[in-house]
Design a protein around this motif. Structure first.
Motif, PDB file in Angstrom:
ATOM      1  N   PHE A  32       0.760  -1.205  -0.385  1.00  0.00           N
ATOM      2  CA  PHE A  32       0.316   0.535   0.022  1.00  0.00           C
ATOM      3  C   PHE A  32       1.090   1.429  -0.431  1.00  0.00           C
ATOM      4  CE2 PHE A  32      -3.715   2.460   0.342  1.00  0.00           C
ATOM      5  CZ  PHE A  32      -3.072   3.166   1.764  1.00  0.00           C
ATOM      6  N   SER A  33       1.841   0.668   0.447  1.00  0.00           N
ATOM      7  CA  SER A  33       2.438   2.500   1.102  1.00  0.00           C
ATOM      8  C   SER A  33       3.489   2.467  -0.333  1.00  0.00           C
ATOM      9  CB  SER A  33       3.622   2.192   1.794  1.00  0.00           C
ATOM     10  OG  SER A  33       2.756   1.904   3.347  1.00  0.00           O
ATOM     11  N   ALA A  67      -6.078  -2.453  -4.257  1.00  0.00           N
ATOM     12  CA  ALA A  67      -5.438  -2.120  -5.650  1.00  0.00           C
ATOM     13  C   ALA A  67      -6.021  -0.732  -5.072  1.00  0.00           C
ATOM     14  CB  ALA A  67      -5.355  -2.849  -6.526  1.00  0.00           C
ATOM     15  N   THR A  68      -7.543  -0.790  -5.171  1.00  0.00           N
ATOM     16  CA  THR A  68      -9.094   0.466  -5.081  1.00  0.00           C
ATOM     17  C   THR A  68      -8.257   1.530  -4.235  1.00  0.00           C
ATOM     18  OG1 THR A  68     -10.366  -1.053  -6.252  1.00  0.00           O
ATOM     19  CG2 THR A  68     -11.134   0.847  -5.463  1.00  0.00           C
ATOM     20  N   VAL A  69      -8.409   0.449  -3.009  1.00  0.00           N
ATOM     21  CA  VAL A  69      -8.265   1.812  -1.473  1.00  0.00           C
ATOM     22  C   VAL A  69      -6.633   2.628  -2.112  1.00  0.00           C
ATOM     23  CG1 VAL A  69      -6.887   1.919   0.477  1.00  0.00           C
ATOM     24  CG2 VAL A  69      -9.432   0.019  -0.161  1.00  0.00           C
ATOM     25  N   VAL A  84     -12.385   3.552   6.907  1.00  0.00           N
ATOM     26  CA  VAL A  84     -13.214   3.888   6.418  1.00  0.00           C
ATOM     27  C   VAL A  84     -14.029   3.512   5.519  1.00  0.00           C
ATOM     28  CG1 VAL A  84     -14.324   5.956   5.907  1.00  0.00           C
ATOM     29  CG2 VAL A  84     -13.045   6.363   8.001  1.00  0.00           C
ATOM     30  N   MET A  85     -12.833   3.170   4.513  1.00  0.00           N
ATOM     31  CA  MET A  85     -13.623   2.623   2.971  1.00  0.00           C
ATOM     32  C   MET A  85     -13.943   0.940   3.265  1.00  0.00           C
ATOM     33  SD  MET A  85     -11.800   4.086   0.333  1.00  0.00           S
ATOM     34  CE  MET A  85     -12.320   3.613  -1.080  1.00  0.00           C
ATOM     35  N   ALA A 131      -8.519  -8.553   2.525  1.00  0.00           N
ATOM     36  CA  ALA A 131      -7.454  -8.253   1.505  1.00  0.00           C
ATOM     37  C   ALA A 131      -6.960  -6.387   1.979  1.00  0.00           C
ATOM     38  CB  ALA A 131      -8.867  -8.063   0.450  1.00  0.00           C
ATOM     39  N   THR A 132      -7.269  -6.094   2.714  1.00  0.00           N
ATOM     40  CA  THR A 132      -7.278  -4.646   2.797  1.00  0.00           C
ATOM     41  C   THR A 132      -6.697  -4.516   4.148  1.00  0.00           C
ATOM     42  OG1 THR A 132      -9.178  -4.208   3.760  1.00  0.00           O
ATOM     43  CG2 THR A 132      -8.358  -3.410   0.888  1.00  0.00           C
ATOM     44  N   GLU A 133      -6.158  -5.011   5.062  1.00  0.00           N
ATOM     45  CA  GLU A 133      -5.423  -5.397   6.319  1.00  0.00           C
ATOM     46  C   GLU A 133      -4.103  -4.593   6.517  1.00  0.00           C
ATOM     47  OE1 GLU A 133      -7.536  -7.726   9.871  1.00  0.00           O
ATOM     48  OE2 GLU A 133      -6.051  -8.698   9.201  1.00  0.00           O
ATOM     49  N   ILE A 134      -4.462  -3.616   7.160  1.00  0.00           N
ATOM     50  CA  ILE A 134      -2.946  -2.890   7.048  1.00  0.00           C
ATOM     51  C   ILE A 134      -1.722  -3.235   7.894  1.00  0.00           C
ATOM     52  CG2 ILE A 134      -2.281  -2.076   4.938  1.00  0.00           C
ATOM     53  CD1 ILE A 134      -3.276   0.226   6.391  1.00  0.00           C
TER      54      ILE A 134
END
Lengths: 272, 417, 289
Positions: C77-78, C154-156, C230-231, C239-242
């Motif tokens: 992500f970063s 990817a979307t986030v 929020v998203m 999948a988006t758990e950072i």
């Protein structure tokens, strides 16, 4: 092909790219404004423009007694953070750029590096710190925490600007031996004005939007800022779509207005 | 000459400061943490009620609004720092761990002596009791109902809302088959809390229980009911919009308002929100019915159609500066008249249900069978796990049976087996 | 002989310049940082220093594969955000720079808007706009981007790129203005075309600032939380758990000691990049005169 033609085509292509970028950049905001003008029952539709625009959400938003206080608090906290942040960053930036000091590298690294510790993990200890300083639910409590995260960035920004000011200017303008500090104020400060401006803008925006610390460290109208009020609209019982959309537009308005008015100065800072 | 003026001025200022400070110290002020106002009505009514209390007792109530899901975190920090409020509204699901962590005052003796605990709905007092001691007074309880868009159902030839979970499955399938662009079921898997509590309703309605009555082991009917609940969701995902995995409960409501969903589970607060969000025509089409039956036990003639109940309690933090005044306020706030007038969903008191304001709420919410949602020290772990397994089941990476077994294993682990 | 006033600056004055900044940054953050560090060695359900357990929290973390997966996602992500924002910022800065029309200020202002919106609002609006049934963009694409574990991250990241482009744009644009004209004129004389000039003159001069901006963005995103929370709340199916979302889950489960340990690990990881960044920037800003 004539030079003018070439120029025309080049401009057209560039404009096309930039126009696309502008649409992508503005679309969410435009969507936001449109949604805030749609009556509640139209919020579920997927058309962009409201068919029966209404101001009911704005009315509902301002009817909340805490909005005006939140505005005031946000303005004061962001303003203080911006002003103090810029001033201290200017001093520190100047010192790091001009002076010879022992441990300069360490000082630079620790000042700029302290912004990289995530705030979310430090919420409890920050709360304890602010409480011990008796600054809970005050403007200064928030400003203190915000400065921790904005100062490093501001120092970094200003150092970039200060570096460009030639040393000779300071030395030449003060031949009759005025004090170093006087020279800094009278000569360097005005020259760095565009840079100060850019820094102030960035810091102000960052402080204006900040949400986590504001929630933890404020409890009443005395210090509660806009992001907290907006978050409160998403309560457990009612996600007040329309009111939130209106609130978001209002919350961004000051920043946008300021930006439009002061665009010239901001750009001057960027373009040198 | 000048210095003397300065001295006089400072003396005057000092006197004025002392006087103003003295005036402040005269009456008691208690600080009360409430979630951020849901709507202007709540703000007006609650503020007026607090003022009425002040007129009656001389105790001033200072309301401090906190974002609802931050209240327990802020409370924890405040108690640690030695700066707690006097009264606080806490979520039902937070009461256990707050009490166990020693952050709430023990109210047992006072509650037994000065509040008629028998007037509270069954299960509510047990909820606020930890190790035999009472740590909060129940304020409100919520529940779920099944929302049905009768217009959509009629379009596919169904005249009555579903009565059992099997009928729900069949109707949803029919809607998806016959009407393109319309979906049979609304699912909100994008939000952990919303997803878990809706799964729990189905789990309860298939006859499931979390723990044995002594709270020491997993209930014997857990595995079967959990498997069925996961299987139900796996199948219903086929009839739900493609956004099911990202939708929150607000998204489902918006989809329903747009006429895209035939049936969905809705919280009482969602019903209130629908009043503002739906067009009058749409509101006329939507019926709010009792949660469908999942299991019927012919031996005891019990129809299992439970929804889990959440809600809020009112408590006094440990170390509250003005305990006595705080207790007076708690008694006042949970009195039947005040509860009926101020509560946003359903009151925790039985007598408060008579209040005219409660009359408008659909029957399904008021009289639907409620079962307490999972409470205790490991709610958060189980909630997260069930949400994860639910998504996996819907995505097809795990079978319903396996998902139920995973949760079962985790429960055992947390119980120390 | 007249001693230049610049050669003698009283030591006290020198440090007085930087003292406020040091106090307010290092001074203010020391207590919370040390507290957090201590907390990572304790087991507590409240957040106070209750039960000392040494390195148990760290051992539990290191043996937990969800944690390492979260670390990988944080890195993806970063870097994704930084690379995307810097490249697009560069492209847009060049476009504006070479535009031969008035109104550059206006364009810069317009393109700056994403930075002004707060993270919470950006997340909510992005989610609604991308909704496959109710969102203007979502139903055009006709895909549920945030529901699919394969596309969610990817979307986030894309939304995060959108939000950070203005920063890169402004920084690069400022650098472009500072480029030395004489080198271009010399190149023209030698007969180089625009692309060659770009590759051999512009890029080398921009490289330091591009790198600095990119690295800064990466380190900032290591601590990013609000947008993703929020998203998607970390879903679907992690999948988006950072790491910051993982820490938040630990908070929710009242495992404060473990959460502190995880944030220390995150800090150490960011430190590696931070040290590199700080060394480079120190050279660029202070030593290179």
């Amino acid at each position: 092909m004539t030079k003018r033609r070439k120029r025309g085509i080049k401009n057209a292509v560039l404009l096309l790219i930039l126009a696309t970028a502008a649409i992508v950049a503005l679309f969410p905001f435009a969507w936001n404004v449109c949604a805030s003008l749609k009556p509640s029952w139209e919020l579920a539709t997927r058309t962009l423009f409201p068919r029966q625009p209404t101001l009911e959400h704005y009315r509902a938003f301002f009817q909340r007694a805490d909005v005006l206080a939140a505005f005031r608090n946000s303005l004061i906290v962001s303003g203080l953070t911006g002003a103090l942040g810029t001033w201290f960053a200017f001093l520190a930036g100047y010192g790091l750029v001009r002076f010879e000091m022992a441990g300069k590298a360490v000082l630079f690294q620790s000042i700029v590096g302290s912004q990289f510790i995530p705030l979310s993990s430090l919420m409890l200890p920050f709360y304890l710190l602010v409480y011990r300083l008796k600054l809970l639910d005050t403007w200064w409590g928030l400003v203190l925490v915000y400065l921790v995260y904005c100062l490093p960035f501001a120092v970094w920004l200003l150092m970039g600007f200060l570096q460009k000011i030639p040393k000779e200017v300071e030395e030449a303008a003060c031949i009759d031996g005025c004090s170093r500090f006087g020279a800094v104020i009278k000569i360097v400060l005005p020259l760095a004005r565009p840079g100060l401006f850019v820094t102030f803008s960035f810091v102000w925006i960052k402080a204006w939007q900040e949400y986590l610390a504001a929630i933890m460290l404020t409890s009443t109208d005395r210090a509660r800022t806009l992001p907290v009020v907006l978050a409160g609209l998403q309560s457990q019982v009612s996600f007040q779509f329309g009111t939130i959309m209106a609130g978001v537009v209002i919350a961004q308005l000051p920043v946008l207005i300021a930006f439009v008015l002061l665009n010239r100065w901001f750009l001057k800072g960027i373009t040198g | 000459m000048k210095t003397r003026k300065v001295y006089w001025l400072s003396f005057l200022m000092g006197v004025l400061l002392l006087l103003s400070g003295a005036r402040q110290a005269a009456g008691v002020t208690i600080r009360w943490w409430v979630w951020m106002w849901d709507n202007p009505w709540q703000q007006e009514t609650w503020t007026a009620s607090a003022q009425a209390f002040e007129q009656r007792t001389g105790i001033k109530v200072q309301i401090e609004n906190v974002v609802w899901d931050q209240i327990s975190d802020k409370l924890r920090a405040a108690v640690i720092a030695g700066n707690p409020p006097d009264v606080v509204m806490i979520l039902r699901s937070d009461t256990y761990w707050l009490a166990e962590a020693g952050l709430l005052s023990d109210l047992t003796e006072l509650a037994k002596a000065e509040i008629d605990l028998a007037d509270f709905r069954p299960g509510t007092i047990e909820d606020v009791t930890v190790n035999g001691r009472i740590y909060a007074i129940p304020w409100r309880r919520d529940g779920y109902a099944l929302a049905v868009n009768t217009e959509i159902l009629q379009k596919v030839g169904i005249l009555y809302p579903p009565n059992t979970l099997d009928e729900v499955k069949a109707y949803a399938a029919r809607v998806v088959e016959a009407l393109p662009g319309v979906y049979g079921w609304g699912m909100c898997l994008g939000k952990k809390h919303a997803a878990f509590y809706r799964w729990e309703n189905v789990f309860y309605s298939y006859g499931g229980d979390w723990l044995t009555p002594d709270g020491k082991s997993v209930a014997p009917n857990f595995l079967e009911a959990a498997t069925k609940a996961f299987a139900f969701h796996a199948e219903m995902a086929k009839y739900a919009p493609p956004s099911a995995l990202q939708d929150t409960d607000d998204d489902v409501l918006r989809l329903a308002a747009a006429g895209k969903i035939a049936m969905w589970q809705e919280h009482l607060s969602g019903w209130r929100q629908a009043q503002g969000l739906f067009t009058p025509e749409m509101l006329a089409h939507v019926q709010w019915v009792y949660f469908p039956e999942g299991k019927f036990d012919p031996a005891t003639r019990t129809s299992y159609r439970y929804t889990g109940t959440g809600g809020w309690n009112i408590a006094i933090p440990k170390g509250a500066p003005n305990f006595q005044a705080a207790w007076e306020f708690v008694k006042y706030w949970t009195s039947p008249e005040n509860m009926g007038a101020c509560v946003l969903t359903l009151p925790a008191r039985i007598s408060a249900m008579e209040h005219p304001r409660i009359a408008a709420i659909p029957e399904a919410f008021k009289f639907g069978a409620l079962k307490p949602t999972l409470t205790g020290p490991f709610v958060q772990d189980i909630r997260t796990l069930v949400w994860e397994q639910l998504q996996a089941v819907v995505l097809g990476t795990v079978t319903p049976q396996k998902a139920a077994e995973t949760v079962y294993a985790k429960l055992n682990e947390l119980l120390g087996k | 002989m007249e001693r230049s006033v610049w050669t003698v600056v009283r030591p006290l004055n020198k440090y007085a310049f930087i003292l406020p900044a040091v106090l307010l940054t290092v001074g203010s953050i020391s207590y919370p940082f040390i507290y957090n560090l201590l907390l990572s060695f304790y087991d507590t359900k409240v957040g106070t220093l209750d039960r000392f357990i040494g390195f148990s929290n760290y051992r539990a973390l290191f043996s937990s594969s969800p944690f390492w997966e979260a670390v990988l996602r944080t890195i993806a992500f970063s870097f994704g955000t930084a690379i995307g924002a810097v490249i697009l910022g560069l492209v847009l800065a060049l476009c504006i720079h070479h535009l031969d029309l008035p109104g550059k200020t206006f364009l810069l202002g317009v393109l700056f808007v994403p930075w002004v919106m707060g993270f919470v609002e950006s997340g909510i609006i992005a989610r609604w706009v991308l909704h496959p049934v109710l969102g203007t963009v979502g139903q055009l694409i006709n895909k549920a981007l945030l529901s699919d574990p394969r596309t969610a991250l990817a979307t986030v990241t894309a939304v995060s790129v959108w939000k950070h482009i203005p920063f890169a744009l402004v920084t690069v644009y400022a650098a472009l203005q500072a480029l030395r004209r004489d080198m271009y004129e010399a190149a023209m004389v030698d007969g180089a075309n625009a692309w060659q000039a770009f590759r051999n003159i512009t890029i080398p001069q921009l490289r330091p600032i591009l790198f600095a901006t990119g690295l800064l963005l990466v380190i900032w995103q290591f601590g990013a939380f609000t947008l993703i929370a929020v998203m998607t709340e970390g879903g679907p199916l992690h999948a988006t758990e950072i790491v910051t979302v993982y820490i938040y889950d630990l908070f929710e489960a009242r495992s404060f000691g473990k959460a502190a340990a995880a944030s220390v690990v995150l800090f150490v990881l960011a430190c590696i990049l931070t040290v590199a960044y700080l060394k480079l920037e120190f050279k660029r800003l202070v030593e290179a005169e």
